[in-house]
Design an enzyme around this catalytic site. Structure first.
Site, PDB file in Angstrom:
ATOM      1  N   TYR A 434       0.807  -1.236   0.000  1.00 24.56           N
ATOM      2  CA  TYR A 434       0.000   0.000   0.000  1.00 24.56           C
ATOM      3  C   TYR A 434       0.834   1.277   0.000  1.00 24.56           C
ATOM      4  CZ  TYR A 434      -0.402  -0.376   5.267  1.00 24.56           C
ATOM      5  OH  TYR A 434      -0.205  -0.483   6.614  1.00 24.56           O
ATOM      6  N   GLU A 435       0.162   2.355  -0.268  1.00 25.88           N
ATOM      7  CA  GLU A 435       0.823   3.671  -0.482  1.00 25.88           C
ATOM      8  C   GLU A 435       1.814   3.611  -1.638  1.00 25.88           C
ATOM      9  OE1 GLU A 435      -0.844   5.629   0.960  1.00 25.88           O
ATOM     10  OE2 GLU A 435      -1.563   4.497   2.682  1.00 25.88           O
TER      11      GLU A 435
END
Lengths: 591, 591
Positions: A434-435
């Site tokens: 994620y990110e």
């Protein structure tokens, strides 16, 4: 059940002996005397170890449940969240005018490491709130700040970031969520967002969603994306929560880990939202949050590695199995502890040298952020911009590997859920994704950051390494540290040179090696950090420290990193220099 | 839901183009003509893809349940197991006199790969039965063989191996389970064993436990361990199952993966057992099973990597995200497929080159076993003994990493359970641990196997690589393959030399590098396999093959392995040559 001891002593060492924050000329740093930082770190340690850590396994086992639109967090999470609120932890580095304590960012990051290590799934509720508040702080109107920040900074309300849709994650230009302008200046947001961490839960009075959406008629692709503030409950003029907005959690995902965090499908059905920042400049505003989030995620990799390592170390000291090859070390017992075996040592030293090196790396990165924001230093801003994908990609990849190594030390006991070692790897796994998945971090590093401002920042980094080596060349005890660092740094420069020369002709030649470069750079950064720690500890020993064993341990760990971890750069360089041909040699239909 | 396509074409290529089994002078190999092997592989593929693969996610989600001493396997497992039985698959390479088909072991291993890839948790019920039967075949009396083998080879009864106790896994000398001799020649076994895969379930009429235990009064430690046959139901004189024996499942473990396999705590309470092999020579007998199991576990690493890769490849071709940096490739669509991106290619090529190279490696290993057993070739026996820890350790470590890479290609969709990519990594994780954790494999390799028979086998391996390079030096197209192989092989020899020189003085100097050596050796083995495949494909192209694209793809993949994977040996050598000091630099209490 695993334990967690917050590394306050090591943090204080990095802050004061290595980074010497107390001597830095950055607004707010003058307060950072050892007594003061230690008091804060100790308080943070208490909430991490005593309140959050005991709930980590509970969160994993219970997970979140959705019933009639209401998401219930695991048992104990609500009470713990109240304690985080009461401690005012989210506001640690936020402006006083909105209820914060205005401490430097570096202190906030030290806190982040502890909370993440103790309970990553839990810490995300607080961490995303901090990130959303930072975006509003940077891009909001004064009215928006007044409306949202005090309640977010107190964690009375929490925050989220809404980017991903089912058909687009990295390529946000494909998004379909729409924001239709209304006469009153607000927008009506409609669409479905997925993978929304902390999207819905029962721990806050309100949830402030930051949502990317397209205003119809705007530019195509990513240039037509705007960012909106969409509260779960509309905020009345008096600041209290009013009626429910048109946003609801449609379902929650079954995941590999971080079960204690509610990962939601969020449905927006003409939800009322307000533009944050400028129209069509949503990515810029979102990146304020994203860059902070990327560093926070990098810390998650480090944090999971640390807590996993701590438990693996305890196990390696206690579990009796086999005898040392050089002669029995525990004659009273039926066998020697695992830690006598060289291969167990290798695994422990890999972890220890990564965790401590990584911690120095992120805390150094945090001082760059403070220098950029508080001292308005554009060079520091450029350097941390270069380092952000490395902090995120390298620390989460390596951090994950370290949790796997820690789990391995437990043997079969690491595979069953009882001892909690599996959870560390399952939770750490998400941080690579994620990110911005780590491949995207590598692309950001090699495709954008290296050449940013004419390559100024990467050159500054090379110069920093070179100066350090030069300045310390005569210091006794530094030679076995500096020689490998010099070699690794040269190899990193050769890789950069290869990209410049070959990437001009064929961008695939650079991008085929981007992942290797990210890891090379991570190793050189940790190498530099270990060199700085070695120097700090040599100084401490020379100055008659009261704790020589601590510093001798640092020196031995520095030598380990140099001898056993840094040689990875040679492999990465060879891979990079093989260019695009091996990687792109097949047509897609030949696979 | 993920798919699985059995790699029958690639297996046939390895068997016939590369290993040329049809031309080998090994009893039973004359039958292995392409038509014959293809018919078997195709039948095995059907049961793997059509029967087992669809139950993989079911097994993960449902897991096994224990109620009133009865373990229920997931829905559909019983029916599928009936089909495996009906196909007679367990007896594929077992002697005809006990109901087997007497085919070479290499065919059994090809089957093992398919079953493991399709459903590892399920395949273990069958695989452990095969291993237990092999141990009885090697060490049992004729009466024991008659009593147990026909029903085990038909999988009417299944088998287990019982080694671990809660306080000892690797160090079995510490075990407490007792076997008290009875007047009738049997023993009464009492104790608790943990982590017993397939320990109790509802798919077989009887379960034949092979149990390690100590006969009171025997030698201390590992030298006092004996192996016993302990059936769940005693077998009557007429061969039918009789009364229940004193063995029961006490509980089943919650695990990170392989939920479809029942991992049991087994309680033995004066259970009646019969000695298998000689008193106090239990480890020797167990190692017959263990060595087979280690190769089978190595294949699990490979198999999970393959099925994960297959699905990642499909996703990379279908998922539209971003545009190729060298220009749009899918102008009709909103974005290009993931596979256009160099870093996605890197990840796919890592997987492809590992899976195909690893497959050649294990099938080659299987021919060594056939040569050792069927042709009574002691050199082949020594060589496979050397290779067994490499097959187990290297293929499971790398196989796991490949499942992580495959999962990564899915981004966030890889972290949620819906697409099944998480299961591949969670299932693959156990293979690094059981049947001897990989650190123990490295210890076995460097501490025992290298020096075995005066180092004869490792020298034979070096000679094999050298001869291959020499014999192919003039073949057009081989140079870019042979040069890196030569370098990697030299580095491996340097590492071996370092161990010989330094290990004499300090065994820790060798053991600190054992893990690196295992990986180096794995890379050189896969390098050799890729060189052999390159040569086979060059020949096929020169001979006007009807499928040139297949062989060109092999050549490109060989070049990838050499350029991008093999350089790892340089890093491992540097680590090894740093010796024991960095690894053993800290005292245990300094950590």
């Amino acid at each position: 059940m695993p334990d967690y001891t917050a590394p306050t002593k090591d943090m204080a060492y990095v802050l004061h002996d290595v980074l010497k924050v107390q001597d830095r000329d950055i607004p707010g740093y003058a307060d950072l005397e050892p007594d003061f930082t230690t008091a804060i770190l100790d308080e943070a340690a208490k909430i991490a170890s005593d309140v959050l850590a005991p709930l980590n396994a509970v969160g994993d086992q219970e997970g979140c449940t959705l019933e009639n639109g209401v998401v219930r967090t695991p048992k104990g999470f609500r009470d713990a969240f109240e304690q985080v609120k009461e401690g005012g932890w989210t506001g640690l580095d936020m402006p006083e005018e909105y209820g914060g304590q205005n401490l430097p960012y570096v202190m906030g990051l030290a806190l982040t490491e502890m909370l993440s290590a103790a309970n990553q799934a839990f810490a995300m509720y607080q961490g995303l709130t901090h990130g959303a508040a930072a975006a509003i702080l940077a891009h909001g109107t004064e009215a928006q700040k007044q409306t949202y920040l005090p309640d977010m900074i107190s964690c009375n309300w929490t925050g989220t970031m809404n980017l991903t849709e089912s058909h687009c994650g990295t390529d946000l230009g494909l998004m379909r969520t729409k924001a239709v302008p209304q006469d009153d200046g607000s927008y009506r947001i409609s669409g479905e967002k997925i993978f929304i961490s902390s999207g819905e839960h029962d721990m806050a009075e309100n949830i402030i969603h930051l949502v990317l959406a397209k205003i119809p008629g705007g530019p195509d692709g990513i240039k037509g994306v705007s960012l909106f503030i969409v509260p779960k409950f509309l905020v009345k003029d008096d600041g209290n929560v009013g009626e429910r907005n048109g946003v609801a959690c449609g379902s929650i995902e079954e995941k590999m880990g971080i079960h204690g965090n509610s990962t939601c499908v969020m449905n927006y059905d003409e939800a009322q939202g307000w533009l944050l920042g400028e129209e069509h400049k949503g990515m810029r505003a979102m990146f304020t949050m994203m860059n902070e989030a990327r560093i926070g995620v990098g810390i998650q990799g480090l944090a999971q590695a640390d807590v996993a390592y701590q438990n693996a170390l305890t196990y390696a000291k206690e579990r009796l199995q086999g005898r040392a090859v050089t002669g029995t070390e525990n004659p009273e017992g039926p066998a020697d502890p695992l830690i006598v075996h060289p291969d167990i040592r290798r695994a422990l030293m890999d972890q220890k040298s990564f965790v401590e090196g990584g911690r120095a790396f992120v805390l150094w990165g945090a001082t760059l952020i403070d220098q950029a924001h508080r001292a308005k230093d554009a060079d520091a801003d450029g350097l941390i911009s270069l380092m952000t994908p490395v902090i995120k990609g390298f620390l989460t990849d390596q951090g994950y590997d370290m949790t796997v190594l820690a789990q391995q030390i437990y043997g079969g006991h690491g595979y069953i859920e009882e001892h909690g070692m599996s959870q560390f790897t399952r939770d750490a796994r998400i941080a690579m994704i994620y990110e911005g998945a780590n491949g995207v971090q590598a692309l950001d590093l090699v495709g954008r950051k290296l050449a940013q401002d004419g390559g100024k920042h990467v050159m500054a980094f090379f110069e920093m390494v070179k100066s350090f080596i030069k300045d310390n060349a005569e210091v006794e005890g530094m030679e076995p540290i500096l020689t490998p660092l010099k070699q690794a740094s040269k190899e990193l420069q050769s890789a950069g040179m290869f990209f410049m020369q070959e990437g001009m002709k064929n961008p695939n030649a650079a991008l085929s090696g981007s992942y290797d470069f990210m890891h090379m750079m991570g190793h050189v950064c940790l190498g530099l950090m270990w060199a700085r720690m070695a120097r700090a500890s040599l100084d401490a020993l020379a100055n008659g420290t009261s704790d020589p064993d601590f510093h001798k341990t640092k020196l031995a760990t520095a030598r380990y990193y140099m001898a056993r971890r840094l040689p990875a750069t040679t492999m990465h360089l060879a891979r990079i220099q093989s260019g695009a041909d091996p990687v792109m040699g097949l047509a897609a239909d030949q696979f």
